[in-house]
Structure formats: structure tokens, C-alpha cells
Design an enzyme around this catalytic site. Structure first.
Site, mmCIF file in Angstrom:
data_model
loop_
_atom_site.group_PDB
_atom_site.id
_atom_site.type_symbol
_atom_site.label_atom_id
_atom_site.label_comp_id
_atom_site.label_asym_id
_atom_site.label_seq_id
_atom_site.Cartn_x
_atom_site.Cartn_y
_atom_site.Cartn_z
ATOM 1 N N ARG A 193 9.319 21.601 -6.176
ATOM 2 C CA ARG A 193 8.880 23.038 -6.723
ATOM 3 C C ARG A 193 9.815 23.514 -7.582
ATOM 4 O O ARG A 193 9.463 24.610 -8.261
ATOM 5 C CB ARG A 193 8.660 23.628 -5.433
ATOM 6 C CG ARG A 193 7.841 23.111 -4.480
ATOM 7 C CD ARG A 193 7.419 24.389 -3.687
ATOM 8 N NE ARG A 193 6.431 25.242 -4.405
ATOM 9 C CZ ARG A 193 5.596 26.204 -3.779
ATOM 10 N NH1 ARG A 193 5.769 26.331 -2.476
ATOM 11 N NH2 ARG A 193 4.729 27.099 -4.320
ATOM 12 N N ASP A 233 18.204 36.910 -6.857
ATOM 13 C CA ASP A 233 17.864 36.530 -8.318
ATOM 14 C C ASP A 233 19.082 36.405 -9.214
ATOM 15 O O ASP A 233 18.886 35.781 -10.232
ATOM 16 C CB ASP A 233 17.063 37.483 -9.017
ATOM 17 C CG ASP A 233 17.483 39.015 -8.951
ATOM 18 O OD1 ASP A 233 18.829 39.116 -8.868
ATOM 19 O OD2 ASP A 233 16.873 39.952 -9.080
ATOM 20 N N HIS A 240 20.577 38.849 0.945
ATOM 21 C CA HIS A 240 19.628 37.930 1.508
ATOM 22 C C HIS A 240 19.897 36.336 0.672
ATOM 23 O O HIS A 240 19.009 35.517 0.428
ATOM 24 C CB HIS A 240 18.111 38.007 1.139
ATOM 25 C CG HIS A 240 17.857 39.440 1.880
ATOM 26 N ND1 HIS A 240 16.882 40.253 1.378
ATOM 27 C CD2 HIS A 240 18.070 39.564 2.785
ATOM 28 C CE1 HIS A 240 16.758 41.122 2.284
ATOM 29 N NE2 HIS A 240 17.363 40.964 3.395
ATOM 30 N N CYS A 279 30.252 25.617 7.428
ATOM 31 C CA CYS A 279 31.642 26.208 7.112
ATOM 32 C C CYS A 279 30.988 27.419 6.636
ATOM 33 O O CYS A 279 32.280 28.208 6.075
ATOM 34 C CB CYS A 279 32.569 25.249 6.626
ATOM 35 S SG CYS A 279 31.986 24.710 4.590
ATOM 36 N N CYS A 281 27.837 18.960 3.027
ATOM 37 C CA CYS A 281 29.099 19.655 2.388
ATOM 38 C C CYS A 281 30.221 18.649 1.895
ATOM 39 O O CYS A 281 30.721 18.109 2.752
ATOM 40 C CB CYS A 281 29.408 20.761 3.551
ATOM 41 S SG CYS A 281 30.724 21.832 2.882
ATOM 42 N N SER A 327 13.233 51.073 -1.592
ATOM 43 C CA SER A 327 12.878 52.176 -0.600
ATOM 44 C C SER A 327 13.801 52.093 1.036
ATOM 45 O O SER A 327 13.645 52.936 1.718
ATOM 46 C CB SER A 327 11.520 52.302 -0.081
ATOM 47 O OG SER A 327 11.186 50.696 0.429
ATOM 48 N N ASN A 349 14.688 55.915 -8.030
ATOM 49 C CA ASN A 349 13.656 55.231 -7.597
ATOM 50 C C ASN A 349 12.366 55.517 -8.560
ATOM 51 O O ASN A 349 12.382 56.807 -8.608
ATOM 52 C CB ASN A 349 13.175 55.194 -6.153
ATOM 53 C CG ASN A 349 12.408 53.842 -5.676
ATOM 54 O OD1 ASN A 349 11.981 53.105 -6.231
ATOM 55 N ND2 ASN A 349 12.446 53.699 -4.337
HETATM 56 ZN ZN ZN Z 1 30.788 22.825 4.963
#
Ligand code: ZN
Length: 265
Positions: free
Chosen positions: A78, A117, A132, A143, A161, A203, A227
Site C-alpha cells: 500500500r 507526518d 503517535h 529495544c 531489528c 483541540s 486554532n
Molecule cells: Zn531492537
């Protein structure tokens, strides 16, 4: 753009700049409004990504863990489609650049963003927590190391990893996934130091991000809201600057920079 008559006046900007210049330790909390001004559609609402593509499952993290290989195959198939195109194309807007500028001149100490982003990084922000996650990065669930895609081999899925061989996942925090504790720790430390928080393009109703801004206020600090629209914070904040972050933050940064020069002379 909101009603022009509501747009923050130069006088309001000057008053806010004065308060920021007097603060000891200023942080910012930013959200989706800033991304929208860089051409990234919101998730919800008309034209929203989730409206179009369906809301991600509430147990997204559980689904990932149950079959990481399949989740990775889906993600890689995707990554060039319409869902990711706006993120690929997006560039930092004048609001992102203004916050980076405030950091450079020593006025802004830290940014907590809810956005995934990468635009604060692209604008040059150094002291930053992406609560996030960051859609461009890959994170080790063991880790906690973050990697750029080119640092990781995707030949075998799921990838592992390079440091500890743990399971890798997109850094974007899925539904049902705990926010990485290192990020939460940094945000808590920064919020506990701050005596002023600029809340821009959000908000601030989503926890835990909202909590960090409210904590500053509860400890007697100042909250400045930037805002387009009135929000739930408008009632509790000390200063509310109406307008888009891409409009208000550059005006604020310019006024602050001028104010600093005037003080130095
Ligand atoms: Zn790791």
C-alpha cells in the site's frame, strides 16, 4: 480559512509575543490542523482518509502481532497508493518553519506533536516528541530503536531489528498499541518544566497529549491557543489566537524575534 473578522489582530499577536518573551520555558503541542495546512487530509469527516478507506481496526496492534508478516506485506503493497500519497507529497508549511525558527532563537524548548507526518523534522525542529510515532520510521518492539527504512533489510518479512533481532513495526502507533514509554517519559519531563504551552492546530481532546498541555496550565503556567476554530481549550486558555497555524505562528515568530532584538539593544 475561518471568518476573516475572527483572525487574530496584530495587537493580539503582540500581546501573546510579550507573554512568550517573559516565559522561562516554552513548549508547544501541535496536532492535525497543522498537517491539514500542508495538504494532508484529516482522518475523519468529509474527504477524510478514514471516511474514504475505512477506519483502521480498533485492535490494529493485536492484528499486527497475530500475523506480523501479513501486516508487513499489506503495508508494503500500500505504500505507494493514495493513502500514502498526501504524506509523500507534503512539505512543512510556514507554521512548522516558524516553530523551528523559535527553537533556533532559543525561545521554544520543545515540541510535542500528535502528527505522524514527519513535517516538524523536515522543518528542522530538533527537540521533538512524536507521540503517535512517525510514519517514515520503523521501530523495534523489543529495544525501542528507530530506523529509517534504508537501514533495515525488508528481504525477509517481518523484518528484525539490526541491534537486537526483535520484531520491527512501523513507528506509527496503531490502535490498541501503547504509546512508547520513552516518548511518554520525555513529554512528561518537558511538561513538568514548562511555564508556557502553545497549543496549535489541535483541540487537544485526545489523551495523553492533551494532558501535557493541561498540566502546564494546572501548575499555574500559561496556555496560548492557536486554532482556526473555537475549541474546548478556548475556555481554559489564557490567550486564544484565531487563525490557521500557517498564518498565526509566522506572525507570532516575527513579532517575538523583533521583540528580542529590541530588548538586546
Ligand atoms: Zn531492537
Amino acid at each position: 480559512m475561518a471568518d476573516e473578522s475572527q483572525r487574530a489582530t496584530d495587537r493580539e499577536i503582540e500581546a501573546a509575543a510579550q507573554i512568550i518573551l517573559e516565559a522561562e520555558y516554552t513548549i508547544a503541542l501541535t496536532g492535525a490542523g497543522m498537517s491539514v495546512e500542508s495538504g494532508i487530509p484529516p482522518f475523519r469527516g468529509p474527504g477524510g482518509l478514514w471516511t474514504k478507506y475505512g477506519e483502521p481496526p480498533m485492535n490494529g496492534f493485536e492484528i499486527f502481532l497475530s500475523d506480523p508478516k501479513k501486516a508487513w506485506q499489506q503495508r508494503l503493497s500500500r505504500c505507494n497508493d493514495e493513502l500514502f500519497a498526501p504524506l509523500q507529497r507534503a512539505k512543512p508549511n510556514p507554521g512548522h518553519l516558524a516553530l523551528a525558527e523559535l527553537e533556533t532563537i532559543g525561545v521554544l524548548r520543545f515540541v510535542i506533536t500528535q502528527n505522524i507526518d514527519d513535517l516538524h523534522r523536515q522543518a528542522g525542529q530538533k527537540a521533538l516528541a512524536e507521540i503517535h510515532g512517525n510514519w517514515k520510521l520503523i521501530r523495534c518492539l523489543e529495544c525501542g530503536s528507530r530506523f529509517r527504512p534504508e537501514e533495515v533489510s525488508l528481504e525477509t518479512l517481518p523484518p528484525s531489528c539490526p541491534r537486537c533481532a526483535g520484531l520491527l513495526k512501523s513507528d506509527t502507533v496503531s490502535f490498541g498499541e501503547p504509546i512508547p514509554s520513552d516518548v511518554l517519559g520525555v513529554c512528561a519531563t518537558q511538561a513538568s518544566r514548562a511555564d508556557l504551552v502553545i497549543v496549535a492546530g489541535t483541540s487537544a481532546t485526545v489523551y495523553p497529549a492533551a494532558g501535557f498541555a493541561i498540566e502546564v496550565k494546572q501548575r499555574g503556567g500559561v496556555m496560548i491557543e492557536v486554532n482556526l476554530y473555537e475549541s474546548e481549550l478556548t475556555r481554559v486558555c489564557d490567550v486564544s489566537l484565531r487563525g490557521g497555524a500557517a498564518d498565526v505562528l509566522p506572525r507570532l515568530a516575527r513579532t517575538i524575534a523583533d521583540g528580542r532584538r529590541a530588548r538586546m539593544h
